[in-house]
Write an enzyme that holds these catalytic residues in place. Sequence first.
Site, PDB file in Angstrom:
ATOM      1  N   GLU A 196      84.089 -31.112 -12.257  1.00 15.87           N
ATOM      2  CA  GLU A 196      85.529 -32.085 -13.506  1.00 15.87           C
ATOM      3  C   GLU A 196      85.560 -33.017 -11.808  1.00 15.87           C
ATOM      4  O   GLU A 196      86.630 -33.053 -11.214  1.00 15.87           O
ATOM      5  CB  GLU A 196      86.667 -31.212 -13.882  1.00 15.87           C
ATOM      6  CG  GLU A 196      86.306 -30.499 -14.427  1.00 15.87           C
ATOM      7  CD  GLU A 196      86.716 -29.944 -15.249  1.00 15.87           C
ATOM      8  OE1 GLU A 196      88.672 -29.504 -14.511  1.00 15.87           O
ATOM      9  OE2 GLU A 196      86.612 -29.083 -16.103  1.00 15.87           O
ATOM     10  N   GLN A 230      88.194 -50.854 -16.355  1.00 15.71           N
ATOM     11  CA  GLN A 230      86.852 -51.296 -16.293  1.00 15.71           C
ATOM     12  C   GLN A 230      86.687 -50.067 -15.397  1.00 15.71           C
ATOM     13  O   GLN A 230      87.163 -49.877 -14.264  1.00 15.71           O
ATOM     14  CB  GLN A 230      86.957 -52.753 -15.312  1.00 15.71           C
ATOM     15  CG  GLN A 230      85.976 -53.275 -15.275  1.00 15.71           C
ATOM     16  CD  GLN A 230      86.029 -54.401 -14.715  1.00 15.71           C
ATOM     17  OE1 GLN A 230      87.038 -55.433 -14.644  1.00 15.71           O
ATOM     18  NE2 GLN A 230      85.645 -55.267 -13.405  1.00 15.71           N
ATOM     19  N   VAL A 231      85.209 -50.599 -15.017  1.00 14.39           N
ATOM     20  CA  VAL A 231      84.568 -49.476 -14.102  1.00 14.39           C
ATOM     21  C   VAL A 231      83.532 -49.606 -13.643  1.00 14.39           C
ATOM     22  O   VAL A 231      83.327 -50.609 -13.936  1.00 14.39           O
ATOM     23  CB  VAL A 231      83.511 -47.986 -14.839  1.00 14.39           C
ATOM     24  CG1 VAL A 231      82.727 -47.022 -14.367  1.00 14.39           C
ATOM     25  CG2 VAL A 231      85.074 -47.547 -15.767  1.00 14.39           C
ATOM     26  N   HIS A 275      90.800 -55.692  -0.166  1.00 19.71           N
ATOM     27  CA  HIS A 275      91.004 -56.734  -1.583  1.00 19.71           C
ATOM     28  C   HIS A 275      92.372 -55.963  -2.067  1.00 19.71           C
ATOM     29  O   HIS A 275      92.777 -54.775  -2.053  1.00 19.71           O
ATOM     30  CB  HIS A 275      89.922 -56.337  -2.603  1.00 19.71           C
ATOM     31  CG  HIS A 275      88.248 -56.791  -2.244  1.00 19.71           C
ATOM     32  ND1 HIS A 275      87.508 -55.765  -2.644  1.00 19.71           N
ATOM     33  CD2 HIS A 275      88.320 -57.420  -1.517  1.00 19.71           C
ATOM     34  CE1 HIS A 275      86.412 -56.779  -1.781  1.00 19.71           C
ATOM     35  NE2 HIS A 275      86.841 -58.054  -1.499  1.00 19.71           N
ATOM     36  N   LYS A 335      92.799 -48.170  -8.699  1.00 23.78           N
ATOM     37  CA  LYS A 335      91.206 -47.376  -8.346  1.00 23.78           C
ATOM     38  C   LYS A 335      91.184 -46.075  -7.940  1.00 23.78           C
ATOM     39  O   LYS A 335      91.689 -45.143  -7.169  1.00 23.78           O
ATOM     40  CB  LYS A 335      90.245 -48.330  -7.628  1.00 23.78           C
ATOM     41  CG  LYS A 335      90.429 -49.927  -7.447  1.00 23.78           C
ATOM     42  CD  LYS A 335      89.928 -50.935  -6.571  1.00 23.78           C
ATOM     43  CE  LYS A 335      90.326 -52.574  -6.470  1.00 23.78           C
ATOM     44  NZ  LYS A 335      89.629 -52.791  -5.176  1.00 23.78           N
ATOM     45  N   TYR A 352      84.007 -46.819  -9.253  1.00 24.15           N
ATOM     46  CA  TYR A 352      85.529 -46.689  -9.337  1.00 24.15           C
ATOM     47  C   TYR A 352      85.959 -47.478 -11.053  1.00 24.15           C
ATOM     48  O   TYR A 352      85.294 -47.503 -11.138  1.00 24.15           O
ATOM     49  CB  TYR A 352      86.233 -47.178  -8.011  1.00 24.15           C
ATOM     50  CG  TYR A 352      85.430 -48.970  -7.599  1.00 24.15           C
ATOM     51  CD1 TYR A 352      86.028 -49.964  -8.004  1.00 24.15           C
ATOM     52  CD2 TYR A 352      84.161 -48.358  -6.802  1.00 24.15           C
ATOM     53  CE1 TYR A 352      85.624 -51.135  -6.980  1.00 24.15           C
ATOM     54  CE2 TYR A 352      83.608 -49.427  -6.537  1.00 24.15           C
ATOM     55  CZ  TYR A 352      84.171 -50.849  -6.364  1.00 24.15           C
ATOM     56  OH  TYR A 352      83.713 -52.567  -5.734  1.00 24.15           O
TER      57      TYR A 352
END
Length: 202
Positions: free
Chosen positions: A28, A47-48, A62, A72, A132
Site C-alpha cells: 500500500e 496534481q500527480v 524547488h 509533495k 509525486y
Amino acid sequence: MKARELDVPGAWEITPTIHVDSRGLFFEWLTDHGFRAFAGHSLDVRQVNCSVSSAGVLRGLHFAQLPPSQAKYVTCVSGSVFDVVVDIREGSPTFGRWDSVLLDDQDRRTIYVSEGLAHGFLALQDNSTVMYLCSAEYNPQREHTICATDPTLAVDWPLVDGAAPSLSDRDAAAPSFEDVRASGLLPRWEQTQRFIGEMRGT
C-alpha cells in the site's frame, strides 16, 4: 506503513510493508488512515507528476509560496534517487537544515514534504522514475528555485561517476539561499504552522 519524522519538522519518511510471493510483490503506497496518523490531516491531491531522469540529473531545489504552497508525497518506482528536503521557513527552530532519504525500487520508501519546505533530488541511476502526489497544481508565478549547491545550505549531494550534477537551465540559474531570503519570498514558520493547523482543524 511506518512513518518517521525527519530532522526537518514537517517532513516524513514512510516505509511500506511489502508482501512478496511467486507472482511479485504488493504494498500500500498511501492510505488515508496511515497518512492522517502522522500528518494529522488528509492529503488533498490536486496534481500527480512523473519524472524520468538520467543518472546524475539534479532537480531542485524547488518551493512554492504560501498560500497554498505545494506539499509533495514522493516515491521512486524505478531506479534510485537521493531525495532532499530543506527547511526554508524563517523562524523555524531548524531553519536552514536539510535531511535526505534514499528512494529506490527496493525498499519502496516515500518522503512527504509538507507546505513551506524546499525539495529536490539527484538521480543515482539511469531511468530513475519518480512519482509525486501534489496538494496544489503547479503555479509558475508562485513556484521558485534555490541553488541546490549553495554552500550556505551545504547539502552533501553524492557524486555520480565523479561528475558534477546535470541541471536544467532554470535550476542552474537559481539564486542563492541568501538572495531568496532577501527577496522576501521565504515562508515564515508561524505562517506554515497556521496553514497546516487549519487543515488539521486545530
